[in-house]
Scaffold this active site. Structure first.
Site, PDB file in Angstrom:
ATOM      1  N   LYS A  82      -0.098  13.969  30.715  1.00 15.85           N
ATOM      2  CA  LYS A  82      -0.941  13.177  29.820  1.00 15.85           C
ATOM      3  C   LYS A  82      -2.215  12.752  30.545  1.00 15.85           C
ATOM      4  CE  LYS A  82      -0.780   9.076  26.784  1.00 15.85           C
ATOM      5  NZ  LYS A  82       0.056   7.955  26.317  1.00 15.85           N
ATOM      6  N   SER A 157       0.792   7.202  21.378  1.00 14.61           N
ATOM      7  CA  SER A 157      -0.433   7.815  21.843  1.00 14.61           C
ATOM      8  C   SER A 157      -0.222   9.150  22.555  1.00 14.61           C
ATOM      9  CB  SER A 157      -1.141   6.851  22.812  1.00 14.61           C
ATOM     10  OG  SER A 157      -0.332   6.606  23.963  1.00 14.61           O
ATOM     11  N   SER A 181       4.816   4.793  22.547  1.00 19.63           N
ATOM     12  CA  SER A 181       3.980   5.990  22.646  1.00 19.63           C
ATOM     13  C   SER A 181       4.657   7.219  23.223  1.00 19.63           C
ATOM     14  CB  SER A 181       2.727   5.684  23.475  1.00 19.63           C
ATOM     15  OG  SER A 181       1.858   4.835  22.757  1.00 19.63           O
TER      16      SER A 181
END
Length: 484
Positions: A82, A157, A181
């Protein structure tokens, strides 16, 4: 082996195939890059690729295999990271314009540990800007689509991280979870996503959103892979004062222990009005599976759950306001070229660099921390957080794990909630309480809707009891597989 075959392997299968000579780490990396090139244009899960570093690592693993050496646990496993985690020499934008062009000179501890365990790091994954969002529509570099339904969000997210695993663009990925998330995108995309206990995995090298809530965790294709990843990631780190020195369990070995006799709590507050009927039915079926294998299932109460969302959005925004004050255009990233003074440069750089959702949260957090409002909002929210934590501590005296929904609905359509922040924030209704309490959780697939959208079930465990949490998740997974 074909590209489809190579990109469908789980972690054990990758390691075994390399060790036996049926394939190579280099071939695996190339197959994943080929799949990314052909399929990621419409999904947009990756923001950047690190081909040179990945192929150099793959060559090292291949050399070890040729010499007949014992391969490390993640040997040759293609992994995506990420874009809120530092990866030496690769862009680290946090999906924001304000960090455009920034390339950190070091690795996050979690990234370092993955590579030390043999993982091949493919590149950096798209996400909501600074990890703020529940749909991955807030990225300043373009939204991510759900591989299971391209008109739907992948969740946020860590939407890019979940989508990459679901689409076969990586065997496993790293995400972060501040209020849901990891768990919510895992549920929306039909993969496994783990929220470790706060302090279980180092946060060093993570671009901070809310420091008392942020956690790093893996996305994988199955529960065993998640256990393997967590074993590599977990443990004390001298670079992170909040990391715990509690011993790390053998999570993979724990999966073989029977769940018979475990007490499973079903929090009544998570099954009220607003829960989609198909999600409710799927979770009840998962609970039925646990009963069949000998678990005791009982209703429990977490009475302060109704305060979790407002509490979270006071604490998280306050911490974001503080953390994001460091992005000013002075040292790295974006800088407005037309500013006529230092103050003007700060103002114009931050205005151009931050997106609407990040600005909204900075404003909310700054207000909550301001003189005259601190006691009414931030201090009060911290007091409620204590009550929420006590709810979990009390209920875990009665049960060994909790089973609940991850989300109130399946993956919603792109653009459906972007004009109403409150609707978007309520997507976190079943995930933020565990985040505030610091306990561990996992989302594991437990069926599909009639429209073929994935459904996830959330298993929540005691602090630092990921082993029991994963055992329960594996039982749910096994029940789902046998039903198919």
């Amino acid at each position: 082996m074909t590209v489809d075959n190579l990109t469908s392997l789980a972690i054990d299968e990758v390691r075994s195939a390399i060790a036996s000579g049926r394939t190579t780490a280099t071939a695996l990396a190339e197959a994943h890059y080929e799949r990314i090139a052909s399929g990621d244009k419409e999904i947009h899960s990756y923001l950047s690729l690190s081909r040179e570093r990945a192929l150099a690592q793959a060559a090292k693993i291949d050399a070890m295999a040729q010499r007949g050496e014992v391969l490390p646990p993640l040997a040759g496993v293609p992994v995506g990271i990420k874009d809120v985690l530092a990866m030496r020499g690769a862009p680290a934008t946090a999906a924001s314009q304000i960090l455009k062009g920034y390339r950190p000179p070091y690795d996050a501890t979690s990234v370092e540990r993955l590579e030390a365990a043999g993982a091949v790091l493919l590149g950096k994954l798209n996400c909501d800007e600074f990890a703020m969002g529940s749909s991955n529509e807030n990225s300043s570099y373009g939204l991510v689509r759900n591989p299971r339904a391209l008109d739907r969000v992948p969740g946020g997210s860590s939407g890019g991280s979940a989508a990459a695993v679901a689409a076969g663009f990586a065997v496993a990925t790293l995400g972060t979870d501040t209020g849901g998330s990891i768990r919510q995108p895992a549920a929306f995309c039909g993969v496994v996503g783990v929220l470790p206990t706060y302090g279980r995995v180092s946060r060093y090298g993570l671009i901070a959103f809310a420091s008392s809530l942020d956690r790093v965790g893996p996305f994988t294709k199955n529960v065993k892979d998640a256990a393997t990843m967590l074993e590599v990631l977990a443990g004390k780190d001298a670079m992170d004062a909040t990391s715990s020195d509690k011993p790390v369990d053998n999570y993979v070995a724990a999966l073989d222990r029977p769940v018979k006799g475990l007490r499973i709590g079903v929090p009544e507050e998570y099954f009220g009005e607003g829960l989609d009927s198909e999600i409710r039915a799927a979770i009840e079926k998962a609970l039925g599976t646990l009963k069949v294998v000998g678990c005791e299932v009982k209703k429990v109460s977490l009475p302060h759950t109704k305060y979790a969302v407002p509490t979270y959005y006071v604490i998280a925004t306050a911490e974001a306001s503080s953390n994001l004050s460091r992005f000013d255009g002075v040292r790295y990233g974006l800088r407005d070229a037309d500013a006529r003074s230092l103050a003007d440069m700060f103002r114009k750089t931050r205005d151009a660099g931050f997106g609407p959702e990040v600005k909204r949260r900075i404003l909310l957090g700054t207000y909550a921390l301001s003189a005259g409002y601190y006691d009414a909002y931030y201090k009060k929210a911290q007091q409620v957080r204590t009550l929420l934590t006590r709810d979990f501590l009390k209920v875990f005296q009665e049960v060994d794990a909790l089973v609940a929904p991850v989300t109130p609905t399946p993956a919603f359509k792109l653009g459906e909630k972007t004009d109403d922040p409150m609707k978007m924030y309520l997507e976190d209704i079943y995930s933020v309480a565990a985040s505030l309490a610091g306990v561990c959780g996992v989302s594991v697939p437990c069926g599909e809707t009639k429209g073929d959208l994935p459904i996830g079930v959330q298993v929540i465990g005691r602090h630092f009891d990921e082993a029991t949490m994963l055992r329960v998740a594996k039982a749910v997974e096994d029940g789902q597989c046998s039903a198919q």
